[in-house]
Design a protein around this motif. Sequence first.
Motif, PDB file in Angstrom:
ATOM      1  N   GLN A 190       0.755  -1.244  -0.137  1.00 19.26           N
ATOM      2  CA  GLN A 190      -0.133   0.049   0.202  1.00 19.26           C
ATOM      3  C   GLN A 190       0.870   1.133  -0.156  1.00 19.26           C
TER       4      GLN A 190
ATOM      5  N   THR B 168       0.818   4.331  -2.736  1.00 19.46           N
ATOM      6  CA  THR B 168       0.865   5.885  -2.194  1.00 19.46           C
ATOM      7  C   THR B 168       1.896   6.415  -2.649  1.00 19.46           C
TER       8      THR B 168
ATOM      9  N   LEU C 202      -4.716   7.840   4.574  1.00 18.43           N
ATOM     10  CA  LEU C 202      -6.003   8.580   3.990  1.00 18.43           C
ATOM     11  C   LEU C 202      -5.608   9.926   3.686  1.00 18.43           C
TER      12      LEU C 202
ATOM     13  N   ILE D 206      -3.532  10.339   0.451  1.00 19.34           N
ATOM     14  CA  ILE D 206      -4.395  10.263  -0.507  1.00 19.34           C
ATOM     15  C   ILE D 206      -5.402  11.246  -0.601  1.00 19.34           C
TER      16      ILE D 206
ATOM     17  N   VAL E 237      -5.435  11.810  -7.447  1.00 19.89           N
ATOM     18  CA  VAL E 237      -5.628  10.396  -7.708  1.00 19.89           C
ATOM     19  C   VAL E 237      -6.596  10.350  -9.127  1.00 19.89           C
TER      20      VAL E 237
ATOM     21  N   SER F 175      -4.375   1.932  -5.942  1.00 17.28           N
ATOM     22  CA  SER F 175      -4.321   2.321  -4.696  1.00 17.28           C
ATOM     23  C   SER F 175      -5.536   2.164  -3.878  1.00 17.28           C
ATOM     24  N   ASN F 176      -6.623   2.768  -4.580  1.00 15.23           N
ATOM     25  CA  ASN F 176      -7.814   2.724  -3.851  1.00 15.23           C
ATOM     26  C   ASN F 176      -8.415   1.336  -3.686  1.00 15.23           C
TER      27      ASN F 176
ATOM     28  N   ARG G 115     -11.852   9.918   5.883  1.00 11.65           N
ATOM     29  CA  ARG G 115     -12.320   9.624   4.481  1.00 11.65           C
ATOM     30  C   ARG G 115     -13.062  10.851   3.948  1.00 11.65           C
TER      31      ARG G 115
END
Length: 329
Positions: free
Chosen positions: A156, A160, A178, A181, A186, A194-195, A261
């Motif tokens: 991961q 990223t 997060l 990100i 993105v 990645s998601n 998120r």
Amino acid sequence: MNQTSGFDIVFSSYEFLRPQKHVLAVFIFLLYAAATLANIFILFVIYVESSLHKPMYIFLFNLICCGLMGSSAVWPKVLSNLLTDWHVSSYEGCLVQVYLLSVYAACTYTTLTLMAYDRYVSICKPLQYHVIMKPSKLRLWLILGNLVPALSIAGQIYLTSRIPLCSRTLNKLFCDNLSIINISCVTGRIGLLSNVYGLLIIVCLSLFPTCLILLSYVKILSVSLRVSKVGQKKALGTCIPHLIVFINYSIATVFSVIYNRFNVPRPSEMNVFISVQITLFPPLLHPVIYGVRTKEIRKCTAKITRSLCKSVSSYYTSKLKVAKIFSIS
């Protein structure tokens, strides 16, 4: 903004904490120091007491090590930023922090799952306990419980690191995946991969272990209801500390994931609260909960404390006697 190595990530939350940053630094230092010392003492108790060399306490040893890694990945750097006017981290250092935090989170779930399984076997299959929980299996489960998250999270972090950033400012006290990100561009195949990979990790290393833990306790409850009141009390006594830790950690994790998120403006006080909740309170609660609620650890802790106090007293008494002899001569 194209991503290149060697740049800094700026933490904007510290700017809003200037009036009370020294008070906050003292508060965090005291909590962090208390949590670290208490956890190290519990590790010492488990290590030196042969009566605690059982699966349940070996898993607890691993859980505490995970907590120390997670809190130490965050709070020394946060304290440094609070006590200086330089609120930045290198991008590489940020990714290392994200990696350690993510491994802490994932390993905590796998360890809690192993602890729940240990309680399930102990209560529901007591005659088979020593066969199922034999040392060779214990070592294998611990290796897999730490190695699988470490390797999965490494994948991961690699993905990223390949995503270009659209900003270099985080409205946080420290780095997490997060948040990185949220400030990245993105787009394209890497962003999608990645998601998807991140979602897969959450399912496999968080949701799936949670389901296994809940299933274990459903089985334990169904068996406990069929035994005597004494048996029920004993079963609950061994399970309650683990349940408290699991519920506390799960609530903190869910709250943190939801909070990160949804990328909307939030007060800096909320950033501080979320940060403390996920990386400082759980490690602080582990020694308190297990030290108070677990009879074996409580007894061994009292025994070692008395032994240490006696050793210190004997040392100073001997020093005093030597001093008196020299003064007389």
